[in-house]
Each structure stands twice: as structure tokens, then as C-alpha cells.
Design a protein around this motif. Structure first.
Motif, PDB file in Angstrom:
ATOM      1  N   THR A 116       0.603  -1.162   0.413  1.00 10.58           N
ATOM      2  CA  THR A 116       0.052  -0.321   0.022  1.00 10.58           C
ATOM      3  C   THR A 116       1.011   1.557   0.002  1.00 10.58           C
ATOM      4  N   GLY A 117       1.725   1.191   0.371  1.00 13.81           N
ATOM      5  CA  GLY A 117       2.932   2.111  -0.086  1.00 13.81           C
ATOM      6  C   GLY A 117       3.472   2.908  -1.233  1.00 13.81           C
ATOM      7  N   TYR A 118       4.458   3.819  -1.577  1.00 13.24           N
ATOM      8  CA  TYR A 118       4.329   4.597  -2.505  1.00 13.24           C
ATOM      9  C   TYR A 118       4.780   3.516  -3.813  1.00 13.24           C
ATOM     10  N   GLN A 119       5.566   2.431  -3.380  1.00  9.56           N
ATOM     11  CA  GLN A 119       6.904   1.644  -3.463  1.00  9.56           C
ATOM     12  C   GLN A 119       6.239   0.361  -3.891  1.00  9.56           C
ATOM     13  N   ARG A 120       4.962  -0.203  -3.712  1.00  7.52           N
ATOM     14  CA  ARG A 120       4.172  -0.785  -4.179  1.00  7.52           C
ATOM     15  C   ARG A 120       4.374  -1.631  -6.094  1.00  7.52           C
ATOM     16  N   LYS A 121       4.542  -1.125  -6.714  1.00  2.88           N
ATOM     17  CA  LYS A 121       4.852  -1.627  -8.298  1.00  2.88           C
ATOM     18  C   LYS A 121       6.398  -2.081  -7.707  1.00  2.88           C
ATOM     19  N   GLU A 122       7.175  -1.769  -6.723  1.00  2.30           N
ATOM     20  CA  GLU A 122       8.425  -2.733  -7.033  1.00  2.30           C
ATOM     21  C   GLU A 122       7.980  -4.145  -6.521  1.00  2.30           C
ATOM     22  N   VAL A 123       7.127  -3.853  -5.309  1.00  6.60           N
ATOM     23  CA  VAL A 123       6.937  -5.165  -4.682  1.00  6.60           C
ATOM     24  C   VAL A 123       6.402  -5.972  -5.105  1.00  6.60           C
ATOM     25  N   ALA A 124       5.661  -6.076  -6.735  1.00  8.36           N
ATOM     26  CA  ALA A 124       4.865  -6.373  -7.391  1.00  8.36           C
ATOM     27  C   ALA A 124       5.804  -6.897  -8.257  1.00  8.36           C
ATOM     28  N   LYS A 125       6.939  -6.368  -8.361  1.00  4.74           N
ATOM     29  CA  LYS A 125       8.208  -7.060  -9.630  1.00  4.74           C
ATOM     30  C   LYS A 125       8.535  -8.204  -9.010  1.00  4.74           C
ATOM     31  N   LEU A 126       8.660  -7.889  -7.904  1.00  2.82           N
ATOM     32  CA  LEU A 126       9.556  -8.655  -6.765  1.00  2.82           C
ATOM     33  C   LEU A 126       9.022 -10.030  -6.889  1.00  2.82           C
ATOM     34  N   LEU A 127       7.865 -10.535  -6.851  1.00  2.00           N
ATOM     35  CA  LEU A 127       6.529 -11.049  -6.723  1.00  2.00           C
ATOM     36  C   LEU A 127       6.410 -11.813  -8.027  1.00  2.00           C
ATOM     37  N   ASP A 128       6.317 -11.139  -8.930  1.00  2.00           N
ATOM     38  CA  ASP A 128       6.389 -11.674 -10.156  1.00  2.00           C
ATOM     39  C   ASP A 128       7.797 -12.204 -10.833  1.00  2.00           C
ATOM     40  N   TRP A 129       8.717 -12.194 -10.149  1.00  2.00           N
ATOM     41  CA  TRP A 129      10.141 -12.386 -10.485  1.00  2.00           C
ATOM     42  C   TRP A 129      10.099 -13.965 -10.125  1.00  2.00           C
ATOM     43  N   MET A 130       9.552 -13.834  -8.692  1.00  2.00           N
ATOM     44  CA  MET A 130       9.455 -15.476  -7.676  1.00  2.00           C
ATOM     45  C   MET A 130       9.306 -16.182  -7.944  1.00  2.00           C
ATOM     46  N   ARG A 131       7.615 -15.806  -8.901  1.00  2.00           N
ATOM     47  CA  ARG A 131       6.865 -16.454 -10.111  1.00  2.00           C
ATOM     48  C   ARG A 131       7.548 -17.503 -10.416  1.00  2.00           C
ATOM     49  N   GLN A 132       8.432 -17.201 -11.409  1.00  2.00           N
ATOM     50  CA  GLN A 132       9.003 -17.314 -11.918  1.00  2.00           C
ATOM     51  C   GLN A 132      10.681 -18.319 -11.401  1.00  2.00           C
ATOM     52  N   GLN A 133      10.878 -18.612 -10.568  1.00  2.00           N
ATOM     53  CA  GLN A 133      11.789 -19.183 -10.368  1.00  2.00           C
ATOM     54  C   GLN A 133      11.192 -20.702  -8.913  1.00  2.00           C
ATOM     55  N   ASP A 134      11.935 -21.427  -9.228  1.00  2.00           N
ATOM     56  CA  ASP A 134      12.178 -22.873  -8.450  1.00  2.00           C
ATOM     57  C   ASP A 134      11.368 -21.877  -6.961  1.00  2.00           C
ATOM     58  N   THR A 135      10.598 -22.695  -6.403  1.00  2.00           N
ATOM     59  CA  THR A 135      10.197 -22.722  -5.491  1.00  2.00           C
ATOM     60  C   THR A 135      11.088 -22.586  -3.871  1.00  2.00           C
ATOM     61  N   PRO A 136      11.168 -21.447  -3.097  1.00  2.00           N
ATOM     62  CA  PRO A 136      12.373 -21.986  -2.250  1.00  2.00           C
ATOM     63  C   PRO A 136      12.143 -22.945  -1.058  1.00  2.00           C
ATOM     64  N   ASP A 137      12.609 -23.353  -0.525  1.00  2.00           N
ATOM     65  CA  ASP A 137      12.041 -23.444   0.737  1.00  2.00           C
ATOM     66  C   ASP A 137      12.060 -23.219   1.806  1.00  2.00           C
ATOM     67  N   VAL A 138      12.445 -22.281   1.693  1.00  2.00           N
ATOM     68  CA  VAL A 138      12.978 -20.458   2.636  1.00  2.00           C
ATOM     69  C   VAL A 138      13.079 -19.425   2.274  1.00  2.00           C
ATOM     70  N   VAL A 139      12.500 -18.570   2.787  1.00  2.00           N
ATOM     71  CA  VAL A 139      12.769 -16.896   2.282  1.00  2.00           C
ATOM     72  C   VAL A 139      13.389 -15.842   3.602  1.00  2.00           C
ATOM     73  N   THR A 140      14.822 -16.169   3.855  1.00  2.00           N
ATOM     74  CA  THR A 140      15.062 -15.121   5.175  1.00  2.00           C
ATOM     75  C   THR A 140      15.463 -13.050   4.396  1.00  2.00           C
ATOM     76  N   LEU A 141      14.979 -12.509   4.956  1.00  2.00           N
ATOM     77  CA  LEU A 141      15.087 -11.053   5.261  1.00  2.00           C
ATOM     78  C   LEU A 141      15.897 -10.860   5.571  1.00  2.00           C
ATOM     79  N   GLN A 142      16.858  -9.535   5.192  1.00  4.94           N
ATOM     80  CA  GLN A 142      17.782  -9.540   6.002  1.00  4.94           C
ATOM     81  C   GLN A 142      18.111  -8.749   7.448  1.00  4.94           C
TER      82      GLN A 142
END
Length: 427
Positions: A116-142
Motif C-alpha cells: 500500500t506504499g508508494y513503492q507498491r510497483k516494486e513489490v509486484a515486480k519482486l513477486l512476479d520474479w519469484m513466481r518464475q523461479q523454483d520455489t525456495p524452501d525458505v525466504v529470509t529477510l536481512q
């Protein structure tokens, strides 16, 4: 195990979190895991071989433009690629833009709003890229500043999300109000979307549990680990001079000014001679005036000839620098959660003198590689330096014990194994 790790680049700055993430990812790969270290904002900078992915999401230029102009929140992907390119981001990073949390309040809040922030378009880009990759077992944030991504990622991938806690309190505490309170509230709202938190120290687990209202049982301590490649832990002095050393970012919160004052008090003792104060580490635009002020103060004290700043060092330069030191101190004025340079000094066989706060007490207790002094007290720090000046045998013994202790408790191999244990429980 397939691991997707999102790490935040820090433009042209050597960042402890980036160094830690890169070393951990490299070790996980060495142990046979399939790891993608995905940079956000800018490419990462590290003094070891960089194992991060070539593509950068949430490009720093896009994030800035979308924050300040409605037009760029709707631009097509082909146009975004112009300023999201590696060339453009590296060029922007070379400007060494000062990162002042006091001036980044609105952008911080927008990022913590996620979809819901001004960078929502960037969130969508990241999620689209993730859908195209092999699904990871775990995702970790810095760190918890990225926590707004946890919910969308879990919903998209149906996989557990882990969030590391490794120093973001300094940024949060420097935000101006009302942004600090808003940021804390937004982070707390997203805690439910995170399956587990990893803290780099016991101290920081307790501190962030209280600050962010994270259930303590949800935080797993995975102590910081470093690579020992190139470190020679012989504990032998490389020079007859007594050299007091500092290595770290040149910034007030890291305490070089305090060490300079302590050195002056140490030098005033009648039995002290043939000594030097040497420093090295990354410096940004805001740090240059700070360093100049320290140099001018040392000159006024008649100690200018005994001080030298070596600049930003490569890994080999860092190893060579640490080998020269008799004792090491980075007297951070705040409760430092990591202490990576402390571990590196001990790995080189150098005894450390640190303030009794943050992660420093637990590191020194585990390694027996140094002594503790009172925080933010130049007199206490000077006394600590003098005690090892008077007893070189003790200093050498602390150096040997620290070198052994840091290898026993703070190696990147053990850090990776403990991280995998946490990930495995979630899977």
C-alpha cells in the motif's frame, strides 16, 4: 535446501550486514545448499568474493523517484529498466550519498507499508520474479525494515519467512517523530507474517524483543560468524611500538573520537612512550568533517605525528593492518549488536578493549580475548589501554586466547549450520 535471501545493498559503503549476509550465503553454498542472495536497492559491496545475484530489486533510483513523483509510480517496466540497470545503480552508488535516517522518515514509512506504499510497483515486480523461479524452501529477510515483504511473500510462495535482526535499531532510533513511532507500529503489525526471527547476539535478541514486541520464543540466536581465510592467529607482536588500533566505519557512533581522547589520557602517563594510534575503515561524506575534527584535536594535544588514518581497506589491506596492532578498540557509543570488527581483530590475535554494553560482554566472555571498560568513558578506556601496556605478556595471552575463542564460537561454518537448523524446524 533451497534458500532465497533478500539483502539490502548500502550503495558504496562497506556495511556490516552486507558483509555478514555475503559470508553466510557463500558458506551455505559451500555446504551444498542452493542459495540466491538477492540484493535490494543497490548492488552489495563486500571485501570477499561477492556471491549476490546480478539483478537488483527495489532499485534505489526507482524507490526515490516513486517516493517523490506520482508519474514514476505508473511507468512501464521497460522504462524502469533504464534506471534499474546495474550501470545506473553503480553510478548512483559512487556518489556516496549520506544516509541520514532523520531525513528518510517519509520513505521509511512508505516502504514499511509494502503493497500500500508508494513503492507498491516494486513489490509486484519482486513477486512476479519469484513466481518464475523454483520455489525456495525458505525466504529470509536481512532485517526488520524489510518486514512488509513477509506477508506478500508468504501468500505468493506459501513458504516460511525468516527475518534477521542485526542492527536496525540505530536507524529506527534516529528517525524523527512521528516517523519513529509509525515505523515501530508498522513493523509490529507485520510480526505475525514472520515464522521466525534470527538475532546475531543474545543481547540483541532481548533488546529487539522488547523494542518491537516480538515474542522472545520466536527469536533464535545465531551468533555472527566470520571467515578465517588469511587470518594468522600467532599472537606475536609485529613491531616494538605499542600500537592502539581502530577499524570500523568512521562515524561518531563507532567512537573513534572517544578512543582519541582515551589515547591522549593514556599518553599523559609518565611511563608511556613509543606508541601510536592508527585507524582504518570506510568513510562517507558526513564522516570527513568528523575525522578532520579528531585530527585537529590530536594536533592541539601535540599528538598529530602519532596518528594515521589508513583509509578504506581491501580485505588484504585489513589483514595487514590488523597484524600491526598491539591492542584494538572500537568503543561504540551505542549498544552495538554485532561487533564484526572485534571478531576480526581477535582472529588476527589482537587483544581487544571494549565498552561493557551491547554484544561486547558476551563476545569477550565466550572468547576470553580482551577486557571490558566503562561505556562512553575515556578515562576508563585509557586505564584499560595502560593496563595492557604495562603487561605485554597479558596482552599477548589475551590475543592467543581470543584467536582460539573466536574460532571456536564465531566461525561462519558454525553460523551456517545453526541457521540451517532454524530453517529446518520451520520446513
Amino acid at each position: 535446501m533451497k534458500i532465497l535471501y533478500l539483502t539490502a545493498g548500502a550503495a558504496g559503503m562497506y556495511c556490516g550486514s552486507c558483509l555478514r549476509d555475503n559470508a553466510l550465503a557463500a558458506e551455505l553454498m559451500r555446504q551444498g545448499h542452493d542459495v540466491i542472495l538477492l540484493p535490494l536497492y543497490t548492488p552489495t559491496l563486500t571485501d570477499e568474493a561477492n556471491v549476490s545475484h546480478s539483478q537488483v530489486f527495489f532499485g534505489g533510483i526507482s524507490v526515490y523517484l516513486e517516493q517523490h513523483s506520482r508519474l514514476f509510480r505508473k511507468t512501464p517496466a521497460w522504462m524502469d529498466r533504464l534506471w534499474d540497470s546495474g550501470f545506473a545503480l553503480r553510478l548512483a552508488a559512487q556518489r556516496s550519498i549520506a544516509i541520514d535516517p532523520g531525513q528518510l522518515g517519509e520513505m521509511t514509512i512508505s516502504m514499511l507499508k509494502g503493497e500500500t506504499g508508494y513503492q507498491r510497483k516494486e513489490v509486484a515486480k519482486l513477486l512476479d520474479w519469484m513466481r518464475q523461479q523454483d520455489t525456495p524452501d525458505v525466504v529470509t529477510l536481512q532485517n526488520s525494515m524489510l518486514i512488509a515483504l513477509a506477508g506478500p511473500i508468504r501468500k505468493t510462495l506459501n513458504r516460511p519467512v525468516v527475518c534477521t535482526l542485526q542492527g536496525e535499531d540505530l536507524f529506527l532510533n534516529n528517525l524523527h517523530e512521528p516517523y519513529r513511532s509509525q515505523a515501530l507500529a508498522l513493523i509490529r503489525e507485520n510480526i505475525a507474517h514472520v515464522d521466525a526471527f534470527i538475532s546475531v547476539s543474545e543481547f540483541y535478541a532481548d533488546a529487539m524483543s522488547e523494542m518491537l514486541s516480538i515474542p522472545r520464543a520466536k527469536i533464535h540466536v545465531v551468533p555472527l560468524g566470520i571467515s578465517f581465510d588469511g587470518f594468522a592467529a600467532n599472537g606475536q607482536r609485529q613491531t616494538e611500538q605499542f600500537i592502539v588500533g581502530y577499524f570500523g566505519r568512521i562515524a561518531p557512533e563507532k567512537g573513534l573520537h572517544l578512543l582519541a581522547e582515551a589515547y591522549k589520557l593514556f599518553r599523559e602517563r609518565s611511563d608511556v612512550n613509543n606508541t601510536r594510534l592508527e585507524a582504518a575503515g570506510w568513510i562517507g561524506p558526513e564522516g570527513r568533517a568528523y575525522l578532520k575534527k579528531i585530527e585537529e584535536q590530536l594536533k592541539a594535544w601535540g599528538l598529530a605525528d602519532e596518528f594515521h588514518y589508513h583509509g578504506t581497506l581491501s580485505r588484504q589491506g585489513k589483514l595487514d593492518f590488523l597484524r600491526r596492532l598491539t591492542v584494538f578498540s572500537m568503543p561504540a557509543t551505542y549498544a552495538e549488536p554485532k561487533g564484526m570488527t572485534l571478531l576480526e581483530a581477535m582472529a588476527a590475535g589482537v587483544p581487544v578493549i571494549q565498552p561493557r554494553h551491547g554484544s561486547f560482554p558476551e563476545i569477550i566472555e565466550r572468547t576470553s580475548g580482551g577486557i571490558l571498560v566503562e561505556p562512553n568513558d575515556a578515562g576508563s578506556l585509557a586505564a584499560g589501554i595502560h593496563s595492557l601496556y604495562q603487561n605485554i605478556e597479558l596482552a599477548a595471552d589475551l590475543g592467543r586466547r581470543g584467536a582460539a575463542g573466536v574460532r571456536r564460537h564465531y566461525g561462519v561454518t558454525g553460523e551456517a549450520e545453526r541457521a540451517v537448523e532454524v530453517f529446518s524446524r520451520l520446513i
